[in-house]
Design an enzyme around this catalytic site. Structure first.
Site, short mmCIF file in Angstrom:
data_model
loop_
_atom_site.label_atom_id
_atom_site.label_comp_id
_atom_site.label_asym_id
_atom_site.label_seq_id
_atom_site.Cartn_x
_atom_site.Cartn_y
_atom_site.Cartn_z
N GLY A 59 48.73 34.87 51.36
CA GLY A 59 50.06 35.77 50.93
C GLY A 59 50.18 36.89 51.72
N GLN A 64 52.35 45.17 54.79
CA GLN A 64 51.30 44.75 55.40
C GLN A 64 51.68 44.62 57.05
OE1 GLN A 64 49.77 41.61 52.39
NE2 GLN A 64 48.11 42.33 53.68
N CYS A 106 41.59 39.92 51.85
CA CYS A 106 42.96 40.55 52.39
C CYS A 106 42.82 40.69 53.82
CB CYS A 106 42.98 42.04 51.66
SG CYS A 106 44.50 42.73 51.98
N LEU A 107 44.33 40.18 54.14
CA LEU A 107 44.60 39.93 55.62
C LEU A 107 44.31 41.47 56.21
CD1 LEU A 107 47.29 37.41 55.76
CD2 LEU A 107 44.80 37.36 56.18
N HIS A 148 47.59 40.58 43.42
CA HIS A 148 47.02 41.22 44.81
C HIS A 148 48.25 41.57 45.70
CE1 HIS A 148 44.16 41.29 48.22
NE2 HIS A 148 45.44 41.22 48.95
N GLU A 149 49.34 40.86 45.72
CA GLU A 149 50.41 41.13 46.67
C GLU A 149 51.47 42.23 46.04
OE1 GLU A 149 50.34 40.15 49.74
OE2 GLU A 149 48.67 38.75 49.18
N HIS A 152 50.12 45.50 46.96
CA HIS A 152 50.45 46.04 48.22
C HIS A 152 51.76 46.53 48.25
CE1 HIS A 152 47.31 44.81 50.94
NE2 HIS A 152 47.38 43.28 50.44
#
Length: 188
Positions: A59, A64, A106-107, A148-149, A152
């Site tokens: 995701g 991000q 997380c990226l 989660h997304e 963000h």
């Protein structure tokens, strides 16, 4: 746009870099996508998928990559069975009272993982790439990924769901890992 070096892959030239904590843009609340943004979104979606797949991840939210739009891309399928999903202006409309714990990463916090407690089931309203309104019910990994997304999009990171002690441990470890990685990079 930075100049490409001889070692830069031409195919990677249009793939955006994923922001890493403590970049302040990760803490900003993204604005809603409106009609005037549709061309930008159409151009952005394939680039976001490319960045997510390259990372690799399941995701990615527009903030991000430094874009303040309420836009999320996800793909929870195995590599050989891609099932890309795009959510524009996603909004959780219902949450189960049942909470579940799942390890998240997380990226934007590479290599860092922790157990996060979230509602086990959710309902989400969003628009697809054509602007059509959709709703889905999700549980398991999909529910966790969507939450989660969406976090963000509101400037929230998964570590914000942890105790101050755990959060600080993860952030210190990330800072140390990034310093060590920078020290190993050859000088140009």
């Amino acid at each position: 746009m930075p100049a490409m070096s001889a070692t830069t892959d031409i195919a990677d030239a249009g793939i955006p870099e994923i922001l890493i904590v403590p970049d302040k843009r990760l803490r900003m609340k993204a604005r809603r996508v409106v009609g005037a943004d549709r061309d930008d979104v159409a151009e952005l979606v394939p680039r976001m998928f490319a960045a997510m797949y390259r990372a690799p991840g399941i995701g990615l939210a527009a903030p991000q990559i430094g874009v303040s739009l309420r836009l999320v891309v996800m793909d929870l399928a195995p590599d050989d069975q891609k099932q890309p999903m795009v959510m524009i202006n996603p909004e959780i409309t219902a949450r189960s009272e049942e909470l579940v714990s799942r390890e998240e990463g997380c990226l934007s916090l590479p290599g860092q993982y922790a157990e996060v407690i979230r509602p086990g089931q959710i309902s989400v309203a969003f628009e697809d790439e054509d602007g059509k309104k959709r709703t889905i019910d999700a549980d398991g990994l999909l529910a966790a990924c969507i939450q989660h997304e969406i976090d963000h999009l509101d400037g929230v990171l998964f570590v914000d769901h942890l105790s101050a002690l755990k959060r600080n441990m993860i952030l210190r470890k990330l800072a140390k890992d990034l310093r060590e990685k920078a020290a190993r990079k050859p000088a140009r």
